[in-house]
Design a protein around this motif. Structure first.
Motif, mmCIF file in Angstrom:
data_model
loop_
_atom_site.group_PDB
_atom_site.id
_atom_site.type_symbol
_atom_site.label_atom_id
_atom_site.label_comp_id
_atom_site.label_asym_id
_atom_site.label_seq_id
_atom_site.Cartn_x
_atom_site.Cartn_y
_atom_site.Cartn_z
ATOM 1 N N ALA A 1 25.480 -9.250 3.671
ATOM 2 C CA ALA A 1 25.034 -10.181 2.627
ATOM 3 C C ALA A 1 24.394 -9.352 1.521
ATOM 4 O O ALA A 1 23.625 -8.425 1.788
ATOM 5 C CB ALA A 1 24.050 -11.194 3.188
ATOM 6 N N TYR A 2 24.693 -9.720 0.262
ATOM 7 C CA TYR A 2 24.237 -8.945 -0.889
ATOM 8 C C TYR A 2 23.095 -9.671 -1.589
ATOM 9 O O TYR A 2 23.124 -10.891 -1.767
ATOM 10 C CB TYR A 2 25.405 -8.745 -1.864
ATOM 11 C CG TYR A 2 25.020 -8.106 -3.176
ATOM 12 C CD1 TYR A 2 24.664 -6.773 -3.247
ATOM 13 C CD2 TYR A 2 25.028 -8.856 -4.356
ATOM 14 C CE1 TYR A 2 24.312 -6.181 -4.450
ATOM 15 C CE2 TYR A 2 24.681 -8.278 -5.572
ATOM 16 C CZ TYR A 2 24.327 -6.939 -5.612
ATOM 17 O OH TYR A 2 23.982 -6.373 -6.805
ATOM 18 N N TYR A 3 22.098 -8.877 -1.997
ATOM 19 C CA TYR A 3 21.000 -9.421 -2.799
ATOM 20 C C TYR A 3 20.650 -8.393 -3.867
ATOM 21 O O TYR A 3 20.530 -7.190 -3.589
ATOM 22 C CB TYR A 3 19.768 -9.697 -1.936
ATOM 23 C CG TYR A 3 18.509 -9.866 -2.760
ATOM 24 C CD1 TYR A 3 18.348 -10.971 -3.609
ATOM 25 C CD2 TYR A 3 17.500 -8.897 -2.725
ATOM 26 C CE1 TYR A 3 17.202 -11.113 -4.381
ATOM 27 C CE2 TYR A 3 16.360 -9.035 -3.491
ATOM 28 C CZ TYR A 3 16.221 -10.138 -4.317
ATOM 29 O OH TYR A 3 15.103 -10.273 -5.102
ATOM 30 N N SER A 4 20.459 -8.871 -5.091
ATOM 31 C CA SER A 4 20.096 -7.974 -6.186
ATOM 32 C C SER A 4 18.746 -8.383 -6.753
ATOM 33 O O SER A 4 18.618 -9.457 -7.357
ATOM 34 C CB SER A 4 21.157 -8.004 -7.295
ATOM 35 O OG SER A 4 20.722 -7.225 -8.403
ATOM 36 N N PRO B 1 25.359 -8.112 -10.560
ATOM 37 C CA PRO B 1 26.381 -8.180 -9.511
ATOM 38 C C PRO B 1 26.767 -6.815 -8.967
ATOM 39 O O PRO B 1 27.392 -6.722 -7.903
ATOM 40 C CB PRO B 1 27.560 -8.866 -10.204
ATOM 41 C CG PRO B 1 27.400 -8.484 -11.645
ATOM 42 C CD PRO B 1 25.919 -8.432 -11.892
ATOM 43 N N ASP B 2 26.476 -5.758 -9.717
ATOM 44 C CA ASP B 2 26.928 -4.436 -9.299
ATOM 45 C C ASP B 2 25.772 -3.473 -9.053
ATOM 46 O O ASP B 2 25.957 -2.263 -9.027
ATOM 47 C CB ASP B 2 27.873 -3.847 -10.348
ATOM 48 C CG ASP B 2 27.224 -3.756 -11.717
ATOM 49 O OD1 ASP B 2 26.101 -4.276 -11.868
ATOM 50 O OD2 ASP B 2 27.839 -3.169 -12.631
ATOM 51 N N ARG B 3 24.566 -3.975 -8.892
ATOM 52 C CA ARG B 3 23.436 -3.125 -8.534
ATOM 53 C C ARG B 3 22.462 -3.943 -7.697
ATOM 54 O O ARG B 3 21.889 -4.921 -8.174
ATOM 55 C CB ARG B 3 22.722 -2.595 -9.777
ATOM 56 C CG ARG B 3 21.569 -1.639 -9.425
ATOM 57 C CD ARG B 3 20.799 -1.238 -10.641
ATOM 58 N NE ARG B 3 19.624 -0.452 -10.271
ATOM 59 C CZ ARG B 3 18.520 -0.371 -10.995
ATOM 60 N NH1 ARG B 3 18.411 -1.043 -12.134
ATOM 61 N NH2 ARG B 3 17.510 0.372 -10.588
ATOM 62 N N GLY B 4 22.339 -3.540 -6.450
ATOM 63 C CA GLY B 4 21.445 -4.280 -5.560
ATOM 64 C C GLY B 4 21.523 -3.730 -4.148
ATOM 65 O O GLY B 4 21.948 -2.591 -3.922
ATOM 66 N N TRP B 5 21.124 -4.573 -3.199
ATOM 67 C CA TRP B 5 21.012 -4.149 -1.803
ATOM 68 C C TRP B 5 21.937 -4.983 -0.934
ATOM 69 O O TRP B 5 22.066 -6.193 -1.113
ATOM 70 C CB TRP B 5 19.574 -4.317 -1.313
ATOM 71 C CG TRP B 5 18.562 -3.611 -2.177
ATOM 72 C CD1 TRP B 5 18.759 -2.518 -2.955
ATOM 73 C CD2 TRP B 5 17.180 -3.984 -2.339
ATOM 74 N NE1 TRP B 5 17.607 -2.159 -3.601
ATOM 75 C CE2 TRP B 5 16.603 -3.041 -3.235
ATOM 76 C CE3 TRP B 5 16.371 -4.991 -1.825
ATOM 77 C CZ2 TRP B 5 15.283 -3.099 -3.624
ATOM 78 C CZ3 TRP B 5 15.044 -5.031 -2.195
ATOM 79 C CH2 TRP B 5 14.509 -4.104 -3.090
ATOM 80 N N VAL B 6 22.556 -4.318 0.033
ATOM 81 C CA VAL B 6 23.466 -4.979 0.965
ATOM 82 C C VAL B 6 22.864 -4.874 2.365
ATOM 83 O O VAL B 6 22.621 -3.762 2.861
ATOM 84 C CB VAL B 6 24.871 -4.337 0.944
ATOM 85 C CG1 VAL B 6 25.793 -5.077 1.917
ATOM 86 C CG2 VAL B 6 25.452 -4.356 -0.468
ATOM 87 N N VAL B 7 22.614 -6.031 2.989
ATOM 88 C CA VAL B 7 22.147 -6.063 4.376
ATOM 89 C C VAL B 7 23.373 -6.116 5.288
ATOM 90 O O VAL B 7 24.233 -6.978 5.122
ATOM 91 C CB VAL B 7 21.251 -7.290 4.639
ATOM 92 C CG1 VAL B 7 20.798 -7.298 6.099
ATOM 93 C CG2 VAL B 7 20.058 -7.280 3.713
#
Length: 644
Positions: free
Chosen positions: A299-302, A307-313
């Motif tokens: 799951a992605y959260y920024s 949309p193209d810079r953040g954290w992926v759990v």
């Protein structure tokens, strides 16, 4: 006779009815259960990833709220007012009030690592770090002519925060911090910054809060137990190749922040490209690792709203874990299968019991015969089972008779070899007896002549009689040794000293050695452990091997070495004779095999010795090269080893 067909009837019943049905039923249950478990695990893992992304958003939101609350606090307002007043004393008081306020904030919120107040020139005027005030000891700097902790004027993060609109918040990368005065990296953290804007929209500085990343790591580690799988946090940042795909948090801390620690480890090193591509391009998803069949949900959260810079759990559920209940189901299915098989067996064996019981009686009878050779199987029935029992009994009688006959033959062979050895030593013993008997005769004649002439010297006569007694003793020792060697007795193992027995054996063959000009040498072994053997048999073994060595090395020598070895005693018989040809080494212990001329040997000495040594729990080997003599090595276990 009528054949019973027990095997055919039982197998047809089991294989034709129970086994196929059980296999099909078990396979259906296991396959259906595996599918259900995998679907449930996929939903649970996906839900874990979704909830963790939501939790990350909540943590970032709390940190932003903390920052904006600080910026709107009365103490910050007093600082801004003091700046516009131009009163230097009032400004200093406002800064001291901020120091106390920031210390209070950090004590209330342990997630805060540091709080900094920075003027528009980049000078850090107030710094609270890990619950302590860092004093501003530097020289006064423009624009406010205030002492500073240090300067961050050249840092991109400060410059970007200074340009933000009112109430705007800038969030840094999640990374390990490092200050100018420290060599090592700090634990991971995120910096939150907001501009401070005074009257007339004048930018008078930046307020920065550093938040520990530890709570993020704790959240990730709590997602799934280590036995069940793993969870980790990955950065999505295609604009920065050095950060794209790095591990932000992982149970294996050595792979975290590979861009900073120098490990350079990323998700591309650990997972297939098709999986990592989904993590870096899709906000949600679930996949199966083609190598391990593990379930991978992400799951992605920024925190930056990009949309193209953040954290992926990412949550990795091990296949062995989510299919673990399948083992329990398999055991229970197997239990039910066993129950059904038992019922099938009961039905199949109900009519076969009366047929299989006689076979069991035969088997038990054979087992009794193994323990006691005198036992026999009762021949109760007149069918083929009774006939089989009778044949087994007759076979047992024949085997027992043959075994007894074999023992008698072996005993006869041993006696024959002993007699042959006695015969070979007889001539030498006769010569050995002749010398002391001649001395006795001469002394007796001299004594008689002295008596007849009346020249009887009491002292001289006593000396002659002592010499006669000594010579008679020598004869007695020779005869006793020969009788002891020739005596036939039942084998009775008792603790024996191998060195003493070797001395007796060498005394028996000494004359044979002198006749053939062979030197006999035996080492002084010192104290050796006792051997649990029959002394007569071991003495015969030593004599047989010594005679072989004497015959093989005329004019040479035979050396015997006794020494203690782990678990027993090792004895080496080495001669310097002509040796044994390679083609004869494999047959040297065969009965009646000899390389001597006809009439010179029976071919039984080594064969009998081999059998007796094996019966004692020992071993005998030979090494030889033509022209270089031979070495026979005997190993016999010590008393305690033999008893064990």
């Amino acid at each position: 006779m009528k054949r019973l067909g027990i095997r055919r009837k039982t197998l047809v019943t089991l294989l034709g009815v129970a086994v196929p049905s059980l296999l099909a039923f078990s396979a259906l249950i296991i396959a259906s259960t595996a599918l259900i478990l995998q679907q449930n695990a996929s939903r649970q893992v996906s839900s874990l990833a979704e909830r963790s992304a939501t939790s990350l958003a909540e943590m970032v939101g709390r940190s932003q709220a903390t920052l904006t609350t600080m910026a709107a606090s009365p103490e910050v307002g007093d600082y801004l007012t003091a700046l516009t007043s131009g009163d230097h004393v009032r400004l200093a008081d406002a800064l001291q009030s901020l120091e106390r306020t920031f210390l209070g904030w950090q004590k209330l919120d342990t997630t805060i690592q540091a709080i900094r107040l920075i003027d528009p020139a980049g000078n850090v005027l107030v710094k609270i770090k890990e619950g302590k005030l860092v004093p501003a000891t530097g020289p006064a700097r423009p624009p406010f002519a205030l002492p500073a902790v240090h300067s961050v004027a050249g840092r991109d993060f400060f410059q970007a925060a200074l340009r933000l609109p009112r109430h705007g918040v800038l969030i840094s990368n999640l990374e390990r911090g490092k200050t100018e005065e420290e060599e090592a990296f700090c634990p991971a953290m995120v910096r939150f910054a907001t501009p401070l804007i005074g009257p007339d929209n004048v930018r008078v500085g930046v307020l920065v809060v550093n938040v520990w990343g530890e709570q993020t790591g704790q959240l990730i580690n709590r997602l799934i137990a280590e036995a069940e799988g793993s969870a980790f946090l990955v950065e999505r940042n295609p604009a920065d190749p050095q950060r794209n795909g790095i591990y932000l948090f992982h149970r294996d801390e050595t792979c975290e922040f590979g861009n900073q620690t120098g490990s350079r480890r990323t998700i591309f090193d650990d997972y297939p490209r098709e999986i990592t591509s989904a993590w870096l391009n899709h906000d949600r998803g679930i996949a199966s690792d083609p190598r391990t069949k593990d379930i991978l949900a992400h799951a992605y959260y920024s925190p930056y709203g990009l949309p193209d810079r953040g954290w992926v759990v990412v949550v990795n559920a091990r296949r062995d874990f989510f299919l673990g209940p399948l083992t329990t189901i398999g055991r229970r299915t197997a239990l039910w299968a066993v129950v059904v098989l038992i019922l099938a067996l009961a039905a199949s064996l109900f009519f076969a019991r009366s047929l299989t019981r006689p076979i069991q009686d035969v088997v038990e009878g054979i087992r009794r015969m193994e323990k006691n050779t005198a036992e026999r199987i009762p021949e109760e029935s007149q069918d083929e089972i009774g006939f089989l029992a009778g044949e087994i009994n007759r076979m047992a009688d024949a085997i027992q008779h043959n075994a007894e006959e074999q023992l008698r033959v072996e005993e006869h062979i041993r006696d024959t070899e002993k007699l042959a050895s006695i015969g070979e030593m007889a001539a030498g013993l006769a010569h050995e007896l002749n010398t002391p008997l001649g001395n006795i005769k001469a002394l007796a004649i001299l004594a008689r002549k002295g008596i007849e002439r009346g020249e009887c010297d009491r002292q001289g006569l006593t000396g002659d009689l002592d010499d006669i007694v000594d010579q008679a003793g020598k004869c007695s020792d020779i005869i006793t040794g020969l009788l002891s060697f020739a005596r036939r007795s039942e084998a009775r193992p008792t603790p024996q000293d191998p060195a003493s027995l070797m001395g007796e054996a060498m005394a028996l063959v000494r004359l044979r050695a002198e006749k053939r000009a062979v030197g006999l040498i035996c080492n002084d072994p010192g104290l050796l452990p006792p051997l649990l053997v029959d002394g007569d048999q071991l003495r015969q073994i030593f004599v047989n091997i010594l005679l072989n060595g004497i015959d093989a090395a005329p004019g040479g020598k035979v050396s015997v070495t006794l020494h203690q070895q782990e678990g027993g005693v090792r004895i080496d018989f080495r001669d310097n004779g002509s040796g044994i040809a390679a083609e004869h080494l494999g047959r040297i212990f065969d009965p009646f095999f000899t390389t001597k001329e006809v009439g010179q040997g029976t071919g039984l000495g080594l064969s009998v010795s081999y059998g007796m040594i094996n019966a004692m729990g020992g071993s005998i080997t030979v090494e030889s090269q033509p022209g270089e003599g031979a070495c026979f090595t005997v190993f016999l276990p010590a008393t305690e080893e033999r008893e064990a």
